[in-house]
Design an enzyme around this catalytic site. Structure first.
Site, PDB file in Angstrom:
ATOM      1  N   LYS A 226       0.831  -1.207   0.000  1.00  0.00           N
ATOM      2  CA  LYS A 226       0.000   0.000   0.000  1.00  0.00           C
ATOM      3  C   LYS A 226       0.872   1.267   0.000  1.00  0.00           C
ATOM      4  O   LYS A 226       2.104   1.196  -0.002  1.00  0.00           O
ATOM      5  CB  LYS A 226      -0.942  -0.016   1.213  1.00  0.00           C
ATOM      6  CG  LYS A 226      -1.828  -1.262   1.286  1.00  0.00           C
ATOM      7  CD  LYS A 226      -2.781  -1.323   0.109  1.00  0.00           C
ATOM      8  CE  LYS A 226      -3.921  -2.313   0.257  1.00  0.00           C
ATOM      9  NZ  LYS A 226      -3.595  -3.666   0.670  1.00  0.00           N
TER      10      LYS A 226
HETATM   11  C1  LIG Z   1      -9.750  -3.236  -0.899  1.00  0.00           C
HETATM   12  C2  LIG Z   1      -9.084  -3.881   0.280  1.00  0.00           C
HETATM   13  N1  LIG Z   1      -9.750  -3.937   1.431  1.00  0.00           N
HETATM   14  C3  LIG Z   1      -9.196  -4.487   2.530  1.00  0.00           C
HETATM   15  C4  LIG Z   1      -7.932  -5.022   2.521  1.00  0.00           C
HETATM   16  C5  LIG Z   1      -7.384  -5.663   3.744  1.00  0.00           C
HETATM   17  O1  LIG Z   1      -6.216  -5.044   4.196  1.00  0.00           O
HETATM   18  P1  LIG Z   1      -5.125  -5.855   5.013  1.00  0.00           P
HETATM   19  O2  LIG Z   1      -4.363  -6.685   4.044  1.00  0.00           O
HETATM   20  O3  LIG Z   1      -4.306  -4.804   5.666  1.00  0.00           O
HETATM   21  O4  LIG Z   1      -5.857  -6.699   6.003  1.00  0.00           O
HETATM   22  C6  LIG Z   1      -7.195  -4.990   1.341  1.00  0.00           C
HETATM   23  C7  LIG Z   1      -5.838  -5.548   1.295  1.00  0.00           C
HETATM   24  O5  LIG Z   1      -5.280  -5.838   0.290  1.00  0.00           O
HETATM   25  C8  LIG Z   1      -7.788  -4.409   0.186  1.00  0.00           C
HETATM   26  O6  LIG Z   1      -7.122  -4.388  -0.976  1.00  0.00           O
END
Ligand SMILES: Cc1ncc(COP(=O)(O)O)c(C=O)c1O
Length: 398
Positions: free
Chosen positions: A190
């Site tokens: 990210k």
């Molecule tokens: C659109 C979206 N929502 C939620 C998440 C979840 O984030 P995390 O990987 O930090 O749990 C991601 C992770 O790739 C994502 O791309």
């Protein structure tokens, strides 16, 4: 010459980030220390929200938001089908039902007509919320989503995991100008990285408080909230120093001071990282013009600026006579990593079994053509040229 492998995304960690983490490791508190509040206040100031609550991942952020809204069995939440699993799973993990919305095949974003159409498919469940997703970093058209939400009594939780640094009209994503809460991820691919990590932003102090309590087992140490006065207070009326209470079950979704130290250091670089990503995106757009119309950059929306999480192209695989798996394999053999974001969630076996076959043609069309190319702030112009040349070579051969 052996070429360095280019992943589709990765973190950019510099010496001062490492020093910040080392300082945290030498400090007294590795978790629940001062760096958590420091990260939270820097983050809320950056996005322009009153509160930011740090937690262990973007998934945890979405789960906390669903819990804070009190969603549960009998409730329904509208989620676009083109997103990462976590958006929908957070709804199912509190026992509410997901109603998948279609998306624009050009951008992958849920628009107002998709939301209306999804609302028309509610079965017995009562629609309580909508979780719009700022896919790839591009903002959803929030005002029209918020009009519909208001008319239908829906809370809005933005899945802004792709969109840190992005804007919608004149506001930063995360300012919650049109939503109750916004959820972010600081996973290494990210905009900024903390290893694992996430945040929820909100302007409502009641939600901020509830999110903080839920991320820490549901514990309160606030004497004015204690229900069991006999156990809580000594004869002199003072709260017992060891005492705490739990009124609603929560989880351990805390983010450590080690992660938050990295977060503070990385957040200070967000603008620079974003400028770089923007410049790389412009270069890709420009170089890819020679592959038009078989390779087309994703359409850019008019109502805001992207947080530039991913650089996505749409490829007409049929006209080039080579399928996506083969394109990915050939790029892989040229040390170029790519990914597909995402298989629409209504095709996932769990959701297919639960909700049956859905016809979401925008989602399917979007999915059929997309490919995410290498894109991260430490890439060079030569890296971008290498990717475009490799694509050109393999398309030219066909
Ligand atoms: C659109 C979206 N929502 C939620 C998440 C979840 O984030 P995390 O990987 O930090 O749990 C991601 C992770 O790739 C994502 O791309």
């Amino acid at each position: 010459v052996s070429l360095l492998f280019l992943p589709y995304g990765r973190q950019t960690i510099e010496d001062d980030d490492i020093e910040a983490v080392v300082d945290a490791l030498r400090s007294d508190l590795l978790t629940t220390g001062p760096r958590v509040a420091e990260f939270e206040s820097a983050f809320s100031a950056k996005v322009g929200a009153a509160h930011a609550v740090a937690c262990s991942s973007g998934t945890a952020a979405l789960h906390l938001a669903a819990l804070a809204l009190g969603l549960g069995p009998g409730d329904a939440v509208i989620v676009p089908s083109v997103t990462f699993l976590a958006t929908a799973n957070s709804v199912r993990c509190v026992g509410a039902e997901v109603v998948f919305a279609d998306v624009d095949p050009e951008t992958g974003l849920m628009g107002p007509s998709h939301l209306e159409e999804a609302l028309s498919r509610l079965c017995d469940a009562r629609a309580r919320a909508v979780f719009p997703v700022h896919l790839n970093g591009q903002p959803v058209e929030m005002e029209s989503i918020s009009d519909i939400a208001e008319r239908n009594g829906l809370a809005i939780v933005e899945d802004a995991c792709h969109a840190l640094g992005g804007t919608y009209r004149n506001t930063s994503i995360g300012a919650c100008a049109n939503s109750t809460m916004a959820c972010f991820s600081t996973h290494p691919v990210k905009a900024i990285a903390t290893g694992e990590g996430g945040l929820v932003t909100t302007n409502d102090p009641r939600f901020a408080k509830s999110l903080r309590t839920l991320r820490n087992h549901g514990i309160t140490r606030e004497p004015s909230e204690f229900a069991n006065r006999k156990l809580a207070f000594a004869d002199d009326g003072c709260a017992n120093p060891w005492y705490y209470e739990m009124h609603h079950p929560g989880l351990n979704y805390r983010l450590s001071d080690i992660n938050c130290a990295l977060g503070v250091s990385q957040l200070a670089k967000l603008d620079r990282f974003l400028d770089r990503r923007r410049a790389l995106a412009d270069l890709y757009d420009c170089l890819l013009a020679r592959l038009a119309p078989v390779v087309r950059p994703l359409s850019r929306v008019a109502w805001g600026h992207s947080g530039w999480h991913l650089y996505v192209v749409r490829i007409d695989f049929e006209s080039i006579g080579i399928d996506r798996a083969a394109v990915i394999a050939r790029l892989r053999s040229a040390e170029i990593g790519t990914q597909v974001h995402y298989l629409p969630l209504h095709h996932q076996p769990y959701y297919l079994e639960r909700y049956g076959q859905l016809s979401l043609s925008g989602a399917d069309l979007y999915y059929s053509g997309v490919l995410s190319l290498p894109f991260f702030s430490s890439m060079t112009e030569e890296d971008v040229e290498r990717v475009v040349d490799a694509l050109f070579t393999l398309i030219d051969k066909h």
